[in-house]
Design an enzyme around this catalytic site. Structure first.
Site, PDB file in Angstrom:
ATOM      1  N   LYS A 263       8.980 -17.235 -10.238  1.00 22.80           N
ATOM      2  CA  LYS A 263       8.121 -16.226 -10.874  1.00 22.80           C
ATOM      3  C   LYS A 263       6.948 -16.876 -11.617  1.00 22.80           C
ATOM      4  O   LYS A 263       7.139 -17.824 -12.376  1.00 22.80           O
ATOM      5  CB  LYS A 263       8.981 -15.412 -11.845  1.00 22.80           C
ATOM      6  CG  LYS A 263       8.280 -14.211 -12.385  1.00 22.80           C
ATOM      7  CD  LYS A 263       9.189 -13.441 -13.330  1.00 22.80           C
ATOM      8  CE  LYS A 263       8.357 -12.447 -14.112  1.00 22.80           C
ATOM      9  NZ  LYS A 263       9.024 -11.990 -15.311  1.00 22.80           N
TER      10      LYS A 263
ATOM     11  N   LYS B 268     -13.454   0.608  15.602  1.00 24.21           N
ATOM     12  CA  LYS B 268     -12.138  -0.066  15.716  1.00 24.21           C
ATOM     13  C   LYS B 268     -11.631  -0.054  17.147  1.00 24.21           C
ATOM     14  O   LYS B 268     -11.037  -1.020  17.617  1.00 24.21           O
ATOM     15  CB  LYS B 268     -11.098   0.616  14.813  1.00 24.21           C
ATOM     16  CG  LYS B 268     -11.154   0.097  13.408  1.00 24.21           C
ATOM     17  CD  LYS B 268     -10.176   0.734  12.470  1.00 24.21           C
ATOM     18  CE  LYS B 268     -10.639   0.416  11.056  1.00 24.21           C
ATOM     19  NZ  LYS B 268      -9.978   1.171  10.028  1.00 24.21           N
TER      20      LYS B 268
ATOM     21  N   PHE C 171      -4.127   3.350  14.781  1.00 21.46           N
ATOM     22  CA  PHE C 171      -4.381   4.391  13.790  1.00 21.46           C
ATOM     23  C   PHE C 171      -5.477   3.909  12.861  1.00 21.46           C
ATOM     24  O   PHE C 171      -5.571   2.709  12.591  1.00 21.46           O
ATOM     25  CB  PHE C 171      -3.112   4.678  12.976  1.00 21.46           C
ATOM     26  CG  PHE C 171      -2.306   5.792  13.561  1.00 21.46           C
ATOM     27  CD1 PHE C 171      -1.621   5.615  14.751  1.00 21.46           C
ATOM     28  CD2 PHE C 171      -2.263   7.032  12.932  1.00 21.46           C
ATOM     29  CE1 PHE C 171      -0.898   6.651  15.317  1.00 21.46           C
ATOM     30  CE2 PHE C 171      -1.542   8.080  13.488  1.00 21.46           C
ATOM     31  CZ  PHE C 171      -0.850   7.886  14.672  1.00 21.46           C
TER      32      PHE C 171
ATOM     33  N   ILE D  84      -2.229  -7.502  14.333  1.00 20.51           N
ATOM     34  CA  ILE D  84      -1.142  -7.405  15.325  1.00 20.51           C
ATOM     35  C   ILE D  84      -1.580  -6.567  16.528  1.00 20.51           C
ATOM     36  O   ILE D  84      -1.351  -6.921  17.690  1.00 20.51           O
ATOM     37  CB  ILE D  84       0.124  -6.789  14.678  1.00 20.51           C
ATOM     38  CG1 ILE D  84       0.545  -7.629  13.465  1.00 20.51           C
ATOM     39  CG2 ILE D  84       1.256  -6.674  15.689  1.00 20.51           C
ATOM     40  CD1 ILE D  84       1.640  -7.013  12.624  1.00 20.51           C
TER      41      ILE D  84
ATOM     42  N   ASN E  50       0.853  -1.195   0.000  1.00 18.71           N
ATOM     43  CA  ASN E  50       0.000   0.000   0.000  1.00 18.71           C
ATOM     44  C   ASN E  50       0.892   1.249   0.000  1.00 18.71           C
ATOM     45  O   ASN E  50       2.117   1.149  -0.014  1.00 18.71           O
ATOM     46  CB  ASN E  50      -0.929  -0.027   1.218  1.00 18.71           C
ATOM     47  CG  ASN E  50      -0.140  -0.142   2.502  1.00 18.71           C
ATOM     48  OD1 ASN E  50       0.634   0.732   2.840  1.00 18.71           O
ATOM     49  ND2 ASN E  50      -0.310  -1.271   3.199  1.00 18.71           N
TER      50      ASN E  50
HETATM   51  N1  CTP Z   1      -3.290  -3.261  12.360  1.00 17.82           N
HETATM   52  C1  CTP Z   1      -2.440  -4.242  12.821  1.00 17.82           C
HETATM   53  N2  CTP Z   1      -2.386  -5.444  12.198  1.00 17.82           N
HETATM   54  C2  CTP Z   1      -3.172  -5.711  11.121  1.00 17.82           C
HETATM   55  C3  CTP Z   1      -4.048  -4.708  10.638  1.00 17.82           C
HETATM   56  C4  CTP Z   1      -4.082  -3.493  11.279  1.00 17.82           C
HETATM   57  O1  CTP Z   1      -1.710  -4.012  13.791  1.00 17.82           O
HETATM   58  N3  CTP Z   1      -3.075  -6.883  10.550  1.00 17.82           N
HETATM   59  C5  CTP Z   1      -3.358  -1.983  13.067  1.00 17.82           C
HETATM   60  C6  CTP Z   1      -2.860  -0.807  12.260  1.00 17.82           C
HETATM   61  O2  CTP Z   1      -1.477  -0.601  12.489  1.00 17.82           O
HETATM   62  C7  CTP Z   1      -3.714   0.320  12.778  1.00 17.82           C
HETATM   63  C8  CTP Z   1      -5.007  -0.323  13.160  1.00 17.82           C
HETATM   64  O3  CTP Z   1      -4.724  -1.721  13.302  1.00 17.82           O
HETATM   65  O4  CTP Z   1      -3.185   0.867  13.962  1.00 17.82           O
HETATM   66  C9  CTP Z   1      -6.115  -0.126  12.206  1.00 17.82           C
HETATM   67  O5  CTP Z   1      -5.745  -0.579  10.934  1.00 17.82           O
HETATM   68  P1  CTP Z   1      -6.830  -0.605   9.776  1.00 17.82           P
HETATM   69  O6  CTP Z   1      -6.204  -1.225   8.575  1.00 17.82           O
HETATM   70  O7  CTP Z   1      -7.445   0.732   9.634  1.00 17.82           O
HETATM   71  O8  CTP Z   1      -7.894  -1.536  10.445  1.00 17.82           O
HETATM   72  P2  CTP Z   1      -8.549  -2.817   9.961  1.00 17.82           P
HETATM   73  O9  CTP Z   1      -8.912  -3.590  11.182  1.00 17.82           O
HETATM   74  O10 CTP Z   1      -7.685  -3.504   8.971  1.00 17.82           O
HETATM   75  O11 CTP Z   1      -9.874  -2.269   9.316  1.00 17.82           O
HETATM   76  P3  CTP Z   1     -10.229  -1.879   7.805  1.00 17.82           P
HETATM   77  O12 CTP Z   1      -9.027  -2.199   6.954  1.00 17.82           O
HETATM   78  O13 CTP Z   1     -11.399  -2.711   7.509  1.00 17.82           O
HETATM   79  O14 CTP Z   1     -10.542  -0.406   7.834  1.00 17.82           O
END
Ligand code: CTP
Length: 403
Positions: free
Chosen positions: A289, A337, A323, A307, A210
């Site tokens: 590949k 969240k 975040f 995590i 990303n």
């Molecule tokens: N995060 C994490 N591990 C993951 C996904 C997210 O630690 N596998 C943490 C990110 O570092 C961030 C928070 O969770 O602090 C929110 O991440 P986000 O991607 O917005 O949340 P998701 O639960 O993945 O929700 P969505 O993608 O559906 O918005």
């Protein structure tokens, strides 16, 4: 004065008569264990010689931004990175105005713009100049951007006037520099920060990732360090420079990030997850590949471990900050969240708006916690990180005292 031990102070000397006191200041900082490199403006050279300052600091004194030889030895950007603190002493009214506007037409002002280090300004000028509203206004703006100001003192001036405007004594400046490192709101605590994107490999040359630049996470790691914490940064691939004084574990995939976090989380008091961890990874990563074909190619994706939620669920979990980068319904999704991941605080921002979010240098955040919310206005990610750290420190105190 232990806080200055092994700290790098970049001293910018500008053209006030008080510049003749600079050798004493350099000597005092060195006496308490700091290193000093001096940058002078051309007007400062009228009041104190580069040779004297070179002799007391032990380093070549810089004044010309375009000095090819000196730039080759340590370029101005390197100098900006080298500095743990920048001290502008004496600071003339003119130089203060320059810093406020953001000029970069001499070496010192360019370094101030290029550096992340805290800046201390020690003004020195005629008492009438000091009382001019423009000077006060300029300093207020600089303070609002996080710079510190010490003095001026009062008394008989070189021009014969009596009043405010004298450069404060060297030992006062030294304690003010030392106080820059004393923002110990997180002193004695360990903070773990995750940052950057992750890469989920499809085959050895292709991956899912990303736009995360890691800037917010690095800014937070730096702000937590400034606030006195020991910091462990677990970072996905970024192009950012390593942070001095911060233990950094470089990882690539979400699996590696999870492993690095879980093997180091035990000693953390605060966990701040800024990483944009991929939510899914290919079920199988091909060993060689994947070759082009004519058929539709299906790829099964499996969810990655969350995590942050995993850390929050630990017995004796640290204070957890997440975040949320959202494209809509910021408040609703952030609140959801906070609850779902059972974390203590969440910092949310809208992405997709020009000038904020992933790769930009500025950002704004709305921070939510149980029954509380605070908006942190749009500013540089470094300033924003400092504000967020303050908020985290306050909430952490309550969290720790209720355990
Ligand atoms: N995060 C994490 N591990 C993951 C996904 C997210 O630690 N596998 C943490 C990110 O570092 C961030 C928070 O969770 O602090 C929110 O991440 P986000 O991607 O917005 O949340 P998701 O639960 O993945 O929700 P969505 O993608 O559906 O918005």
């Amino acid at each position: 004065m232990k806080r200055l031990e092994q700290k790098n102070c970049l001293l910018i000397v500008t053209g006030s008569i008080a510049a003749y006191k600079t050798p004493e200041l350099v000597r005092r900082i060195i006496e308490v264990g700091g290193s000093v490199r001096v940058v002078m403006t051309s007007s400062a050279e009228q009041f104190v010689t580069a040779l004297t300052l070179q002799a007391v600091s032990g380093f070549e004194v810089r004044s010309d931004m375009f000095d090819v030889k000196a730039e080759a030895a340590m370029g101005h950007i390197e100098l900006a990175r080298w500095a743990d603190a920048i001290v502008v002493s004496p600071a003339t009214a003119d130089y203060i105005a320059k810093l406020r506007i953001g000029h970069a037409n001499d070496l010192g002002s360019a370094i101030c713009l290029a550096s992340e280090a805290p800046v201390l300004i020690a003004p020195a000028m005629n008492q009438k100049m000091w009382t001019d509203p423009s000077v006060g206004e300029n300093l207020e703006v600089l303070k609002s951007r996080g710079m510190s100001v010490i003095g001026p003192g009062s008394g008989l001036q070189a021009c014969g006037d009596i009043g405010l405007g004298r450069l404060v004594e060297a030992e006062v400046i030294v304690s003010a520099v030392s106080a820059l490192f004393e923002r110990g709101i997180l002193a004695g605590l360990e903070v773990m920060v995750t940052a950057g994107p992750t890469r989920e490999y499809i085959d050895p040359v292709r991956y899912i990732t990303n736009h995360s630049s890691g800037k917010m996470g690095f800014a937070l790691a730096r702000a937590a360090r400034e606030a006195g914490a020991r910091v462990v940064l677990v970072s996905g691939p970024t192009t950012l420079d390593p942070l001095p004084g911060i233990k950094t574990i470089n990882v690539v995939s979400s699996g590696e990030m999870r492993d690095a976090v879980s093997s180091n989380i035990k000693s953390a008091d605060i966990f701040i997850a800024t990483a944009a961890v991929a939510d899914y990874r290919p079920e199988k990563s091909a060993l060689s590949k994947v070759k082009r074909g004519t058929d539709v190619l299906n790829m099964r994706l499996v969810p990655n471990v969350d995590i942050l939620a995993e850390v929050a669920a630990l017995n004796d979990a640290p204070f957890t900050v997440g975040f949320a980068a959202e494209t809509e319904k910021l408040e609703l999704f952030a609140a959801e969240k906070l609850k779902r991941k059972k974390i203590d605080m969440i910092a949310a921002n809208l992405v997709g708006e020009p000038g904020t979010g992933f790769d930009s240098d500025d950002n704004e955040l709305t921070v939510f916690w149980d029954k509380g919310v605070k908006k942190l206005e749009r500013q540089s990610k470094q300033q924003l990180a400092r504000e967020l750290v303050k908020l985290v420190a306050i909430r952490y105190d309550l969290f720790a005292s209720s355990r």
